[in-house]
Write a protein that holds these residues in place. Structure first.
Motif, PDB file in Angstrom:
ATOM      1  N   UNK A   1     -92.899   1.865  32.257  1.00 31.19           N
ATOM      2  CA  UNK A   1     -93.451   0.612  31.723  1.00 31.19           C
ATOM      3  C   UNK A   1     -94.512   0.839  30.641  1.00 31.19           C
ATOM      4  N   UNK A   2     -95.363   1.833  30.832  1.00 31.05           N
ATOM      5  CA  UNK A   2     -96.397   2.097  29.831  1.00 31.05           C
ATOM      6  C   UNK A   2     -95.793   2.569  28.524  1.00 31.05           C
ATOM      7  N   UNK A   3     -94.786   3.435  28.604  1.00 36.33           N
ATOM      8  CA  UNK A   3     -94.127   3.904  27.384  1.00 36.33           C
ATOM      9  C   UNK A   3     -93.424   2.758  26.660  1.00 36.33           C
ATOM     10  N   UNK A   4     -92.758   1.900  27.399  1.00 33.86           N
ATOM     11  CA  UNK A   4     -92.063   0.764  26.784  1.00 33.86           C
ATOM     12  C   UNK A   4     -93.068  -0.171  26.117  1.00 33.86           C
ATOM     13  N   UNK A   5     -94.169  -0.441  26.795  1.00 36.65           N
ATOM     14  CA  UNK A   5     -95.197  -1.310  26.207  1.00 36.65           C
ATOM     15  C   UNK A   5     -95.789  -0.684  24.951  1.00 36.65           C
ATOM     16  N   UNK A   6     -96.160   0.592  25.035  1.00 33.87           N
ATOM     17  CA  UNK A   6     -96.770   1.266  23.882  1.00 33.87           C
ATOM     18  C   UNK A   6     -95.814   1.309  22.693  1.00 33.87           C
ATOM     19  N   UNK A   7     -94.536   1.588  22.964  1.00 36.54           N
ATOM     20  CA  UNK A   7     -93.550   1.647  21.883  1.00 36.54           C
ATOM     21  C   UNK A   7     -93.323   0.274  21.252  1.00 36.54           C
ATOM     22  N   UNK A   8     -93.295  -0.765  22.072  1.00 41.80           N
ATOM     23  CA  UNK A   8     -93.107  -2.119  21.548  1.00 41.80           C
ATOM     24  C   UNK A   8     -94.281  -2.528  20.665  1.00 41.80           C
ATOM     25  N   UNK A   9     -95.489  -2.245  21.124  1.00 38.90           N
ATOM     26  CA  UNK A   9     -96.686  -2.610  20.354  1.00 38.90           C
ATOM     27  C   UNK A   9     -96.734  -1.826  19.046  1.00 38.90           C
ATOM     28  N   UNK A  10     -96.422  -0.534  19.103  1.00 36.44           N
ATOM     29  CA  UNK A  10     -96.427   0.281  17.882  1.00 36.44           C
ATOM     30  C   UNK A  10     -95.370  -0.204  16.896  1.00 36.44           C
ATOM     31  N   UNK A  11     -94.209  -0.618  17.401  1.00 32.94           N
ATOM     32  CA  UNK A  11     -93.168  -1.151  16.515  1.00 32.94           C
ATOM     33  C   UNK A  11     -93.635  -2.432  15.849  1.00 32.94           C
ATOM     34  N   UNK A  12     -94.323  -3.285  16.614  1.00 32.76           N
ATOM     35  CA  UNK A  12     -94.855  -4.528  16.044  1.00 32.76           C
ATOM     36  C   UNK A  12     -95.902  -4.224  14.982  1.00 32.76           C
ATOM     37  N   UNK A  13     -96.751  -3.259  15.249  1.00 29.27           N
ATOM     38  CA  UNK A  13     -97.775  -2.892  14.264  1.00 29.27           C
ATOM     39  C   UNK A  13     -97.150  -2.320  13.000  1.00 29.27           C
ATOM     40  N   UNK A  14     -95.968  -1.690  13.139  1.00 33.50           N
ATOM     41  CA  UNK A  14     -95.278  -1.121  11.977  1.00 33.50           C
ATOM     42  C   UNK A  14     -94.527  -2.181  11.169  1.00 33.50           C
ATOM     43  N   UNK A  15     -94.336  -3.376  11.747  1.00 29.27           N
ATOM     44  CA  UNK A  15     -93.706  -4.439  10.979  1.00 29.27           C
ATOM     45  C   UNK A  15     -92.618  -5.222  11.685  1.00 29.27           C
ATOM     46  N   UNK A  16     -92.335  -4.906  12.945  1.00 30.68           N
ATOM     47  CA  UNK A  16     -91.310  -5.664  13.670  1.00 30.68           C
ATOM     48  C   UNK A  16     -91.865  -7.016  14.093  1.00 30.68           C
TER      49      UNK A  16
END
Length: 310
Positions: free
Chosen positions: A30-45
């Motif tokens: 869950x932590x990896x999924x959350x961190x990856x989702x947030x990082x993707x959003x910060x990158x422009x998703x």
């Protein structure tokens, strides 16, 4: 087709196709999924498409309890539209597949628009040693597997999730799926603007040929006129060329480790954000603007992040 004023980037963070033995970078916990989702959003998703996994084995896990371990965290840390799968993991029942979206009442959920042969057995052929016992049988069973999305199943999903104000990412793996959607539009069970996710390169679905993309767009134009936004994803090595073609046609794009584990030929992507950054760079080099979450919400007319249940 309703031409996108700005390009919506969707990031599919982990999916249920790739297994942990295929890449050390696939988000599992869950932590990896959350961190990856947030990082993707910060990158422009502007939108993140989410599956869940067992944190010990990486096996697809479609229980609401597992989604509850990361959805509030993602919502608290970024403004991206949260889009939940109803495809779940291969072989799951419809009740299992719908459960997270019915609990969470997200702004957007995926909706597969037809049954198809769904063969991913080839994805594991180069792996000599699997990390977990479930992986090889999970892949091998798809040689004799049909991903079931009957008219009755689709209708149930449309009715129950629409009752919660959830909008849909209509996943179309072949031309016939566009006609299936038109059937539900005619019956008043799907409302515009439609967000069509055309999918290329899954064995059993339409092939990764650019002529097929043009044909899918042509048929969608005939069926839905200006009532839909086009988005495209393509499996594996076809990812970047197909999503770029979608944007050049006035459509939107989806990337992420669900769809491809690679950044380029022979180069594993270290994160979802790397893929988002790459496609964003390509689009901006072509003088295209990237939609913010707020702009994406306005385009596809979601109910807003304050109206979800998590």
């Amino acid at each position: 087709m309703r031409k996108s004023p700005k390009v919506i980037i969707t990031c599919a963070v982990t999916g249920s196709i790739h297994t942990p033995s295929m890449s050390p970078h696939l988000p599992i916990t869950p932590q990896q999924i959350a961190d990856e989702a947030v990082a993707a959003a910060e990158a422009g998703a502007a939108m993140v498409h989410l599956h869940a996994r067992d944190p010990q084995t990486g096996q697809p896990d479609q229980t609401p309890e597992r989604f509850a371990q990361f959805l509030p965290d993602i919502k608290a840390r970024c403004n991206a539209i949260i889009n939940l799968t109803t495809g779940g993991g291969l072989g799951m029942t419809l009740d299992q597949r719908l459960a997270p979206a019915l609990w969470a009442k997200p702004e957007v959920a995926s909706m597969n628009m037809g049954s198809l042969n769904f063969n991913i057995a080839g994805a594991g052929e180069r792996i000599s040693q699997f990390k977990h016992e479930w992986e090889k049988p999970y892949l091998e069973m798809t040689r004799d597997f049909i991903l079931s999305n009957t008219f009755s199943q689709i209708e149930r999903g449309l009715r129950t999730m629409s009752d919660n104000g959830t909008r849909f990412e209509f996943e179309c793996y072949d031309v016939g799926h566009l006609y299936n959607l038109a059937h539900f539009v005619d019956r008043g069970l799907a409302k515009p603007p439609f967000f069509l996710q055309c999918i290329f390169g899954i064995l059993g679905g339409i092939g990764a040929d650019h002529d097929n993309l043009m044909h899918m767009r042509l048929i969608a134009d005939r069926l839905f006129g200006d009532d839909y936004y086009l988005s495209v994803l393509a499996a594996g090595r076809h990812q970047m060329s197909f999503v770029t073609a979608s944007a050049l046609l006035g459509g939107n794009v989806r990337v992420g480790l669900e769809d491809s584990l690679y950044l380029g030929r022979g180069q594993l992507a270290a994160s979802n954000a790397e893929q988002v950054t790459k496609i964003r760079g390509i689009l901006e080099a072509l003088s295209m603007e990237i939609a913010s979450p707020a702009e994406a919400r306005a385009m596809i007319q979601t109910k807003g992040r304050d109206q979800v249940a998590f």
